[in-house]
Design a protein around this motif. Structure first.
Motif, short mmCIF file in Angstrom:
data_model
loop_
_atom_site.label_atom_id
_atom_site.label_comp_id
_atom_site.label_asym_id
_atom_site.label_seq_id
_atom_site.Cartn_x
_atom_site.Cartn_y
_atom_site.Cartn_z
N GLN A 29 1.54 11.85 0.19
CA GLN A 29 0.11 11.91 -0.03
C GLN A 29 -0.54 10.69 0.64
N LEU A 30 -1.43 10.94 1.59
CA LEU A 30 -2.15 9.86 2.27
C LEU A 30 -3.54 9.76 1.66
N GLU A 31 -3.85 8.59 1.10
CA GLU A 31 -5.16 8.34 0.50
C GLU A 31 -5.94 7.43 1.42
N GLU A 32 -7.08 7.86 1.85
CA GLU A 32 -7.90 7.04 2.75
C GLU A 32 -8.67 6.01 1.95
N GLN A 33 -8.58 4.75 2.40
CA GLN A 33 -9.31 3.66 1.78
C GLN A 33 -10.72 3.64 2.34
N HIS A 43 7.80 11.17 -4.74
CA HIS A 43 6.41 11.32 -4.31
C HIS A 43 6.03 10.01 -3.61
N ARG A 47 -1.84 4.30 0.85
CA ARG A 47 -3.26 4.02 1.08
C ARG A 47 -3.41 3.60 2.54
N SER A 62 0.87 12.71 10.11
CA SER A 62 1.63 13.05 8.90
C SER A 62 2.87 13.89 9.22
N TYR A 94 3.36 3.44 -2.23
CA TYR A 94 3.81 3.62 -3.61
C TYR A 94 4.82 4.76 -3.66
N ASP A 143 0.81 -1.22 0.00
CA ASP A 143 0.00 0.00 0.00
C ASP A 143 0.84 1.27 0.00
N ARG A 158 3.13 7.91 -1.92
CA ARG A 158 1.67 7.82 -1.85
C ARG A 158 1.33 6.58 -1.03
N SER A 210 -9.41 4.40 6.49
CA SER A 210 -10.04 5.66 6.90
C SER A 210 -10.23 5.76 8.41
#
Length: 171
Positions: A165-169, A132, A136, A145, A106, A104, A134, A139
């Protein structure tokens, strides 16, 4: 000197027996400590103060409010420190800190070693290096951070700027 190290005849003397008993009582806490010494060095069983000290001594010190994150980082430290500054080491650091799967995390890098297909042709990648990161994240999980940025600043080579960049699943 333990009472068991004395012969039966020596133990019949009350002076010898009392000194041997007192000495064994004095040494008992040290023996118990040494019997459990391995537990103190294992991140999963070490006391929080020692986890703090161990993590700061290898350069991954966090605030004392995050003992579980420190334990995860210490458990991953042998492999992570061997790959420090590489893509693998950075992915291990981020996945251990945020408690997410390795897959998770990247990394998008723009610089690389490469060859041009044509003589005098354009090389792959762009001129200024950049990384960069990233990730996942679930949530419902808390993530810090600011601390992640500080850890990455120590792990990423100093000449490479980065962003996270944190992307919430969605469950």
């Amino acid at each position: 000197m333990s009472e068991l190290d004395l012969t039966w005849w020596q133990l019949q003397e009350w002076e010898v027996a009392s000194v041997a008993h007192a000495m064994s009582k004095m040494v008992e806490p040290v023996e118990q400590l040494l019997d459990r010494f391995g537990d103190y060095l294992d991140p999963a069983t070490a006391p929080p103060q020692l986890v703090n000290w161990l993590s700061s001594s290898i350069g991954i010190g966090l605030s004392a409010e995050a003992p579980h994150q420190q334990q995860r980082l210490l458990a991953a430290a042998p492999e992570m420190l061997l790959a420090w500054g590489t893509a693998h080491g950075i992915r291990l650091l981020v996945s251990s800190f945020l408690d997410v799967e390795y897959e998770d995390v990247y990394l998008d890098e723009n610089g690389a070693s490469g060859v041009s297909a044509q003589p005098g042709g354009r090389m792959p990648g762009s001129t200024p290096p950049h990384l960069h990161v990233r990730v996942r994240v679930p949530s419902d999980s808390p993530h810090d951070s600011r601390t992640l940025q500080q850890l990455l600043a120590a792990a990423v080579p100093a000449t490479v700027p980065f962003d996270v960049q944190l992307e919430e699943q969605v469950p």
